[in-house]
Design a protein around this motif. Structure first.
Motif: not given
Length: 792
Positions: A687-688, A684-685, A691, A631, A625
């Motif tokens: 999965d982080s 951050d995407g 986010y 990301g 992420g």
């Protein structure tokens, strides 16, 4: 009126300043201040560093990256000699709670306004346009009912050369300091410059500069020994010298060198006084007094700061948009272009990354920001990069100014950005003769060829890097450096490179024909036919285009993969390049929307890699992420606006522009964390666990691209060989917008009216009172042209 205000700060009414209300921001919020050669970073707490020409090879002051403590900088202490209390007007390093605090980041300067127990301090930091120094202009007002007796101290650590001086016990042994009574200055230099220069072995040349710290008032004392200032086992919060109000006047060779001047002033009630400090570099110690003489008086300093503001106003005034979206206006008109120029082109440094080097692909793309300002700046950038190309067409991936050494890699896309920029330049200027200018090669200085031939050599080099299936090889990475191990054996293929090369050839062929290079044009047309066939035969994955093949032939960015199933660039560039079959492209774009479009823009890939893959590279080693690994990589996300603009998806591209906007994201500052006035490299995407958190601000290629895609593909006013193309793609609720744009030495004032509430389409264009049949405004020899556009 404060604009886009949060608990941390706001934009001023003009948008020319971002005003920070508290030093306790989620991360350091900085400014990059530079005149194009000398520069410095400055955070809202006073952290940062200074450099000249190269932020890593010619660092003036020490700084080491710590975005939690932000405890390296150039600092001021103020001591009340009656009470013994002391504080810092920037909060750090003394960390005394201030009664009043404000930090105003502007174009070319930063200003702090703080107050502690009735002592009001205004500190303005800027770099004059034409000299290699910075000025700390300090105005102090006594708001108490009694006279105050103050000591003002400076503090920083000398670096003088390579920033990589973690082994301080070694590096400090080469630095010498002295005090010059005539100029009120500490001078410092170094007997070693730790960079690849000289012809007598490793690290065996003198540092070529003298550093100076000076003041326009006579110092009461000075110090260049760190231990004497801090005290053994002491710290910057409670430094021994400030507590005791004593500097020892120690200089010489056998020290841990710092720069501290102490000024004594007394100020009557409700009266003010000022102090100015100067920090800079000069190759000739004898010329330092001449430099300082330009800035000794208050009038000289005010004039120099005005000249800095005027310079930035001139740079930013050649493209001005006025839309119903005020955040878009502030960002595109001002901050994103300031970021691209100050942070990426001139400084090439910031807090998240300190480079100092030129990236072949990086600063070439950044230089597009100059095209509506003055194409001569872009010309200089193009020629600089061409001089770092090898005779065989390959290029240095990056190189260091001063030393002129760089890295030749197996990156496969770098060299193609030269013809890309030339085609962009030609559309902007119509100046085909620039392509005929001769430039030398990095490895063969005696050979000078035209920029056109440089580009041909680059393209021909790419033709030697094809697979048996007729697709370009990915090597050690194409645009995505993180795909660093996909094709190290020069067998892996890049689908994105196929798209990019196709676009390059389609746009370079007209330049060949313009220069009557018909044989080359015919060859490239034939190559593109072959490339398109290979792409049609092999690039499709069933629902989208896969990203690449590894050296062993396995795909990445494919439905066959457990992680990293779909990559953004392979989908967007299938549309941008026009290489893909329309039905497949439609499916690919829809897949990108389904899997990659998130709350802060378009993810670079999905799902993120949770396990490192040694046959992909360091991209897969980032935390899931973060950055390129799932990301929003802002640079690539801007290209999504370009792609959807081609499809006239007005709502989608406007929505993306807002989701990527740091101004809008910054309205949730504790989640976003980064500065709300410059683009981040990444967000951050999903999965982080963080986010929505941004990072890697300032030093990102997304700045120049964000401006370009908004103006070109949302407002739809873009350069074309024949003239200015008018092709808006806007939200239908916009009633109108306007844009003032410099194009081929003419200022065009364009008003676009949307009474019919449409997203796109041009019904009528009136140029200086005359209706025209085309949506391309032909170049004019007038200074000013007025254009009215009726959408419908």
């Amino acid at each position: 009126m404060n604009k886009f205000e949060t608990k941390y700060g706001f934009f001023s009414e003009s948008g020319d300043e971002y005003v920070i209300k508290t030093y306790l921001t989620p991360k350091p919020w900085i400014n990059v201040i530079t005149n194009g050669d000398y520069g410095c970073t400055i955070s809202q707490c006073g952290g940062g560093f200074s450099w000249q020409t190269h932020s890593e090879f010619n660092r003036v002051t020490r700084w080491h990256q710590d975005l939690i403590q932000d405890n390296w900088g150039k600092y001021i202490y103020i001591r009340n000699n009656i009470t013994g209390e002391y504080w810092s007007p920037t909060f750090i390093p003394a960390k005394k709670e201030l009664d009043k605090y404000e930090c105003r980041h502007g174009f070319g300067y930063t200003k702090f306004i703080s107050e502690y127990k009735g002592i009001l301090v205004e500190l303005t930091l800027f770099v004059p346009n034409n000299d290699n120094l910075e000025i700390w202009d300090i105005n102090i007002k006594n708001n108490t009912s009694q006279e105050v007796d103050l000591s003002v101290f400076t503090y920083f650590e000398w670096c003088l050369g390579s920033s990589a001086d973690h082994h301080r016990e070694f590096h400090k042994t080469f630095i010498q300091t002295e005090y010059n009574e005539e100029s009120n200055s500490i001078f410092a230099t170094k007997r070693l410059w730790e960079i690849p220069l000289g012809d007598r072995g490793h690290w065996n040349v003198n540092y070529e500069y003298w550093g100076f710290l000076s003041c326009n008032k006579k110092p009461e004392s000075y110090e260049t020994e760190k231990e004497n200032f801090i005290g053994m086992y002491g710290d910057l919060i409670n430094p021994k010298a400030v507590i005791n109000n004593v500097l020892t006047r120690k200089t010489g060779n056998w020290i841990d060198p710092i720069g501290s001047l102490k000024i004594e002033i007394k100020i009557a009630p409700n009266k003010s006084d000022s102090i100015d400090f100067y920090l800079g570099l000069s190759k000739d110690k004898q010329l330092i007094n001449n430099i300082l003489a330009k800035y000794r008086t208050k009038e000289q300093i005010e004039a120099a700061l005005s000249e800095v503001k005027e310079r930035w106003n001139a740079l930013l005034s050649t493209l001005v948009i006025d839309t119903p979206d005020e955040a878009m206006n502030i960002f595109v008109n001002k901050w994103v272009r300031y970021q691209a120029i100050a942070g990426r082109l001139w400084g090439r440094t910031a807090y998240y990354q300190q480079s100092g080097a030129y990236g072949f692909r990086d600063q070439l793309q950044d230089s597009m920001v100059y095209l509506p300002i003055d194409p001569a700046y872009t010309e200089n950038q193009i020629k600089l990069h061409a001089r770092h190309q090898f005779e065989d067409g390959s290029v240095l991936h990056w190189w260091h100014p001063i030393a002129e050494v760089g890295l030749q890699t197996k990156m496969t896309d770098d060299l193609l950005w030269l013809p890309f920029l030339l085609s962009q330049y030609y559309k902007e200027t119509g100046n085909i003769n620039f392509l005929l200018e001769d430039v030398e090669y990095y490895d063969k200085k005696e050979l000078k060829e035209s920029l056109f031939k440089h580009s041909v050599r680059a393209i021909e080099k790419v033709f030697t890097r094809f697979s048996e299936r007729g697709l370009p090889l990915i090597g050690a990475g194409d645009w995505n450096d993180g795909l660093s191990a996909v094709g190290l054996d020069m067998k892996g293929e890049s689908i994105w490179m196929a798209e990019f090369l196709y676009y390059i050839l389609e746009n370079f062929i007209p330049l060949c024909e313009k220069l009557n290079e018909m044989e080359i044009a015919a060859k490239y047309k034939s190559k593109n036919v072959e490339l398109k066939k290979a792409f049609d035969d092999y690039a499709w994955d069933g629902e989208w285009f896969y990203r690449a093949t590894k050296d062993n032939g396995l795909k990445i960015g494919s439905n066959e993969n457990e992680e990293g199933k779909i990559y953004l660039n392979a989908q967007t560039w299938s549309l941008i390049s026009n290489i893909g079959e329309s039905e497949k492209v439609d499916k690919a774009i829809n897949a990108a929307k389904k899997y990659l479009f998130k709350k802060n823009g378009a993810l670079l890939l999905f799902p993120a890699y949770s396990k490192p893959d040694q046959f992909i590279g360091y991209l897969s080693r980032y935390a899931a992420g973060r950055r390129e690994n799932g990301g929003v990589y802002t640079h690539a996300s801007t290209w999504t606006i370009w792609a959807l603009g081609l499809r006239k998806e007005s709502d989608a591209i406007y929505d993306l522009s807002k989701k990527m906007s740091p101004i809008y994201n910054g309205l949730n500052p504790d989640e976003y964390s980064a500065e709300p006035y410059v683009t981040p490299g990444n967000i951050d995407g999903p999965d982080s666990p963080d986010y929505g958190k941004a990072g890697w601000t300032w030093y990102t290629g997304s700045a120049a691209w964000y401006q370009k895609v908004v103006v070109d593909w949302i407002l739809g006013v873009r350069a074309d060989e024949k003239g200015l193309l008018i092709d808006p793609c806007i939200p239908n609720e916009w009633n109108k917008f306007s844009i003032k744009r410099k194009f081929r030495n003419t200022f065009y004032s364009i008003e676009v009216l949307n009474e019919n509430k449409v997203n796109s389409g041009v019904k009528k264009i009136i140029v200086d009172g005359v209706e025209q049949s085309s949506n391309i405004i032909l170049p004019s020899d007038k200074e000013q042209v007025k254009v009215t556009v009726i959408m419908g």
